[in-house]
Design an enzyme around this catalytic site. Structure first.
Site, PDB file in Angstrom:
ATOM      1  CE1 TYR A  81     113.692  32.825  18.322  1.00 48.20           C
ATOM      2  CE2 TYR A  81     114.425  32.678  16.036  1.00 48.20           C
ATOM      3  CZ  TYR A  81     114.684  32.968  17.366  1.00 48.20           C
ATOM      4  OH  TYR A  81     115.932  33.428  17.745  1.00 48.20           O
ATOM      5  NE  ARG A 141      69.704  41.811  36.121  1.00 51.38           N
ATOM      6  CZ  ARG A 141      69.747  40.596  35.574  1.00 51.38           C
ATOM      7  NH1 ARG A 141      69.008  40.309  34.523  1.00 51.38           N
ATOM      8  NH2 ARG A 141      70.559  39.672  36.063  1.00 51.38           N
ATOM      9  CB  SER A 171     117.429  36.998  19.160  1.00 48.51           C
ATOM     10  OG  SER A 171     116.469  36.661  20.131  1.00 48.51           O
ATOM     11  CG  HIS A 219     116.613  37.312  39.926  1.00 46.24           C
ATOM     12  ND1 HIS A 219     116.345  36.527  41.035  1.00 46.24           N
ATOM     13  CD2 HIS A 219     117.557  36.653  39.216  1.00 46.24           C
ATOM     14  CE1 HIS A 219     117.105  35.447  40.995  1.00 46.24           C
ATOM     15  NE2 HIS A 219     117.854  35.503  39.911  1.00 46.24           N
ATOM     16  CE  LYS A 227      72.688  41.473  33.166  1.00 42.39           C
ATOM     17  NZ  LYS A 227      73.849  42.186  33.652  1.00 42.39           N
ATOM     18  CB  CYS A 232     114.864  35.771  23.179  1.00 40.96           C
ATOM     19  SG  CYS A 232     116.081  37.096  23.278  1.00 40.96           S
ATOM     20  CG  MET A 275      79.718  47.172  37.604  1.00 41.16           C
ATOM     21  SD  MET A 275      79.651  47.759  35.911  1.00 41.16           S
ATOM     22  CE  MET A 275      79.539  46.231  35.010  1.00 41.16           C
ATOM     23  NE  ARG A 298      77.289  36.057  32.408  1.00 37.92           N
ATOM     24  CZ  ARG A 298      77.246  36.785  33.515  1.00 37.92           C
ATOM     25  NH1 ARG A 298      77.274  38.104  33.432  1.00 37.92           N
ATOM     26  NH2 ARG A 298      77.190  36.219  34.695  1.00 37.92           N
ATOM     27  N   GLY A 336      79.034  39.985  38.757  1.00 40.01           N
ATOM     28  CA  GLY A 336      79.008  40.336  40.172  1.00 40.01           C
ATOM     29  C   GLY A 336      79.768  41.586  40.546  1.00 40.01           C
TER      30      GLY A 336
END
Length: 883
Positions: free
Chosen positions: A859, A94, A771, A454, A24, A839, A105, A338, A103
């Site tokens: 990957y 503020r 992996s 699980h 802010k 994985c 604080m 913002r 909202g």
């Protein structure tokens, strides 16, 4: 005297100082720098908040003097004085977090008004009603925030006065009415405190700043920070700003606006305002706000200024803005700007449109999208306007929303769900035996278990909403009841789960469908053009594999073969194999299982033809496929005592003997993975043959098949991999010889033990790929039992920031992440170009993906419904690495 500076004037700040001045403070300073009309102000820094917290609420040396000096300079610039009986200065106090926490604080408005200054405000404005409206608002806000007076005490008094006066709205109260209300409010404060609070406005300012500091640590702020991954160590700034008044009459107003629609992303004005009101009136719902477009008729000059400012701010920040404004007697003031929070659908549309409008490049657009938010698009979601309160809170284990009647056992869930009835499976915790119920349930709720339990893993893989480890719920599986606090739910009662937030609702909530659209397809294509990291999926059946491919997976990085054994009609054959006491009997049982495995592989390979599929050989200990020791003992005892069938008794005794034989104190570190294959080489031999036969069958039927990757789990020693590789290769080559043809294939291993990562150079000599199974690697590295920890100390560790995040949700960079780095570097040193993937569940976590990209993995592999998230995260990681 400390050298640290704690207070900055408005003119000294800009957008780059967000970490010091908060969002802010930095935003208002930047608007001031750009010539946007804002009230004058000074900001107390986040450092002051953090230091005060460290000192147990005591301000650091020099802070109070700096605040007083900042106030003196503000008084000088405005020509007003706090608490003066002529030209008084009124202030708003503020909060201003570094990361937006709307909202969460506290705020105090109209500080500086008193019995003396209220008369000056009335005289200067020529509006006595306005002056006393400000005064009653100050007493209420200061009383609630600073003095902890219950808010309902003030609200009840206001409601009572309106009824007495026949006033429908607050604005219907006259100046005399508001004077009376001020007296009533002062009495409420006096009764609550036992004395009048200080009338010194300087002391009130100090106490108000302190209250905002404290609000950084209030429960709702803590919950919000945990949910959004915001560190408590950031602290909050405090913005002390000259009041501008939207409650001076019909030429004044206050409102909130977005530069685009935050729900849809549409380029259209979006917001609300109220004439003759202050800011909290809009957000508190005290009065019904009006649509922003109506402001054009009511306050045309201010409206045009606002529209111009909205466009200016959006182009300056290159993002959709969320703004607060006040119009005082026709003059527009901006109080905040913002980057606006938005739905995933809106984020994609805004990004796509801003590229077309020339505001953003494609790369910049990708950086505006939070990958995690895309979950909203891939699962049904709860209507955000439902307005209901949750009855319980658990872990958001699998995103999406589900509504259904609660049931307490998997068999009933399977029976009812199989008929198309919507059910929620409620369990203390799920086991692999529950999978048939999970498959058809709308969602899963467990009292025990964590984010990678699980229930969570299976639910995520299937795109099922799951709330796990819901603290404080009591399940009576016998009585078929669920107790939450003083509420008792019976089987058949309707519940709603929000797997994205972990909230549980004791009623049906409206759902909105997934929102895959053209914007999604377009923007995700941009991500694919940028990323260098491949994205695969974890999938164990045709449905998961098909969904993964639909969502852009480039193959399967983990196909768990054990899940195929858990189907009820297959368990007898699996148990026959386990109970077998000779190699011959075991081979006979495996011959029954092989075609079942082949059938499953054929379905998966058909869905993934043309792409690589990594099949992990059997990993869990065999006891998981057998009945519980206590349950089996009781069954044998019952059969013996009731004169059961001798053949059945003999069979159940044999099962009990094997259950006892296979029982281990710590099975997750026992006879599982490659160790199982070392003891029973017939198992990897059978599985390898099933894989090859399936691949060849798909090739013959479809004209193409998958890239075959066979993965041997839980390897710690080079010799283990060499042994298991030899078994697999022999079986594969024998199948090719029998078929008179061959296919390319590779044999690799899962790195999930610290030793494997440390001796990766040795293991790589026998591996075609690595992996990293980061779920188990985290357990074995940190010495943590996943489910036990997530239901025990781990929550406290994260809350207290002993750990920055749950290490099973986001990788432990310094420990587990370093082992991954070591494993990759040493593996590739031994075998340059070694393909390395991940994985574990971390393969779908954006923060973890950033690390994997830095390490240079080939990957990541994740649950099907996280594939788009991983694609975006990989693109953002690539862009970050370029910067």
């Amino acid at each position: 005297m400390s050298d640290t500076r704690y207070v900055y004037d408005l003119s000294e700040g800009d957008a780059s100082m967000k970490s010091l001045l908060g969002g802010k403070g930095a935003g208002v300073a930047e608007m001031n720098r750009l010539g946007v009309p804002v009230p004058d102000a000074f900001t107390v820094t986040t450092v002051a908040s953090v230091e005060t917290s460290k000192r147990g609420g005591k301000w650091p040396e020099g802070l109070e003097a700096e605040v007083e000096e900042g106030l003196r300079r503000l008084e000088e610039r405005t020509g007003r004085k706090l608490g003066a009986s002529e030209k008084p200065l009124l202030l708003s106090v503020r909060s201003g977090a570094v990361v937006s926490m709307p909202g969460m604080m506290d705020t105090i408005l109209n500080l500086g008004i008193s019995d003396e200054s209220v008369k000056a405000v009335a005289a200067e404005s020529g509006n006595e009603r306005f002056a006393y409206d400000c005064y009653r608002r100050f007493i209420q806000m200061y009383g609630e925030v600073v003095e902890n007076i219950p808010p309902h005490d003030f609200e009840d008094a206001l409601t009572a006065l309106k009824q007495e006066k026949g006033a429908a709205q607050d604005t219907d109260l006259t100046a005399a009415d508001l004077k009376e209300l001020v007296d009533r409010f002062k009495k409420i404060a006096l009764d609550h405190l036992g004395a009048e609070w200080t009338s010194d406005p300087h002391e009130q300012l100090i106490r108000a700043i302190n209250a905002v500091f404290r609000s950084w640590l209030n429960p709702r702020a803590e919950v919000y920070r945990r949910a959004n991954g915001i560190s408590a160590s950031l602290g909050t700034a405090v913005n002390v700003m000259q009041m501008v008044f939207g409650n001076m009459g019909d030429t004044s107003a206050t409102g909130v606006c977005f530069t685009r629609n935050p729900s849809t992303g549409e380029k259209a004005l979006y917001g609300e305002f109220l004439v003759n009101a202050q800011g909290e009136d809009v957000v508190a719902g005290i009065r019904t706000p009006r649509h922003l477009a109506e402001m054009k008729d009511v306050l045309p000059t201010a409206y045009e200024q606002l529209v111009d400012t909205m466009n200016k701010m959006e182009h300056h920040y290159k993002d959709m803005q969320d703004m607060e404004f006040t119009v005082q007697d026709g003059q527009l003031y901006l109080l905040q700007t913002r980057n606006g929070k938005r739905t995933a659908a809106a984020a994609l549309k805004v990004a796509s449109d801003m590229v077309d409008e020339g505001i953003l490049t494609r790369e910049e657009a990708l950086l505006r999208i939070e990958p995690e938010q895309l979950d909203q698009l891939l699962h049904p979601a709860i209507d955000p306007n439902h307005g209901k309160a949750p009855v319980a809170q658990g872990l958001p284990a699998s995103p999406g929303a589900a509504v259904g009647e609660i049931v307490f056992d998997a068999d009933l869930a399977a029976a009812r769900g199989g008929k198309g009835e919507p059910v929620i499976l409620v369990r203390y915790e799920t086991t692999p035996d529950d999978i048939h119920g999970v498959i058809v349930a709308q969602g899963v709720l467990t009292a025990h278990g964590g984010m990678t339990s699980h229930a969570a893993v299976v639910a995520r893989g299937m795109g099922k909403p799951c709330v796990a480890g819901a603290a404080g719920i009591r399940i009576d599986a016998i009585g078929k009841t669920l107790t939450i606090g003083d509420k008792v739910f019976s089987e058949g009662d309707v519940m709603t789960l929000d797997g994205s937030t972990g909230e549980v609702f004791g009623e049906a909530i409206n759902l909105i469908p997934p929102q895959i659209n053209d914007d999604f397809q377009r923007v995700v294509k941009w991500a694919d053009e940028v990323r260098t990291l491949g994205v695969r999926a974890n999938a164990d059946n045709f449905e998961d594999a098909s969904k993964a491919r639909e969502l852009g997976a480039e193959g399967i990085g983990l196909c768990r073969t054990e899940h195929m054994f858990l189907v009820p009609e297959r368990l007898p054959a699996v148990r026959e194999m386990i109970i077998a006491d000779t190699t011959e009997k075991r081979a006979t049982a495996l011959e029954k299982i092989l075609p079942m495995q082949q059938e499953d592989f054929e379905a998966i390979f058909t869905a993934m033809k043309g792409l690589p599929v990594t099949v992990r050989l059997l990993d869990p200990p065999l006891h998981e496929f057998l009945p519980n020791l206590v349950d089996q003992s009781l069954l044998v005892q019952k059969l013996e005592l009731t004169g059961g069938d001798p053949v059945e008794i003999e069979h159940e005794r044999a099962t009990l003997t094997q259950v006892k034989k296979l029982h281990e104190q710590n099975p997750m570190l026992g006879t599982r993975g490659c160790r199982l294959g070392m003891l029973y080489p017939e198992i990897p031999d059978m599985q390898a043959r099933a894989i090859i036969r399936a691949a060849l069958a798909v090739l013959e039927r479809e004209g193409e098949t998958v890239g075959i990757e066979i993965m041997i789990p839980l390897v710690a020693l080079k010799e283990e991999l060499a042994n298991q590789r030899a078994i697999v290769v022999a079986a594969v080559e024998d199948e090719f010889a029998k078929a008179g043809t061959s296919l390319p294939y590779t044999v690799g291993t899962m790195i999930e033990l610290p030793r494997a990562a440390l001796v990766a150079d040795q293991i790589a000599e026998e591996a075609d790929f690595f992996s990293f199974g980061t779920n188990d690697l985290t357990q074995t590295t940190m010495g943590i039992s996943r489910d036990d920890a997530e239901n025990g100390f781990l929550t406290a560790y994260v809350t207290e920031e002993v750990l920055p995040k749950n290490p099973f949700a986001s990788i432990d960079v310094d420990g587990v992440g370093e082992l991954v780095r070591i494993g990759v570097e040493r593996g590739r040193r031994s075998k340059p170009g070694l393909k390395c993937g991940v994985c574990g569940e971390h393969g779908g976590d954006p923060d973890s993906i950033q690390l994997f990209n830095q390490i240079g993995l080939t990957y990541v592999s994740c649950s099907p419904f996280r594939v788009p998230i991983a694609r975006f995260a990989a693109a953002k990681a690539a862009l970050a690495q370029r910067a």
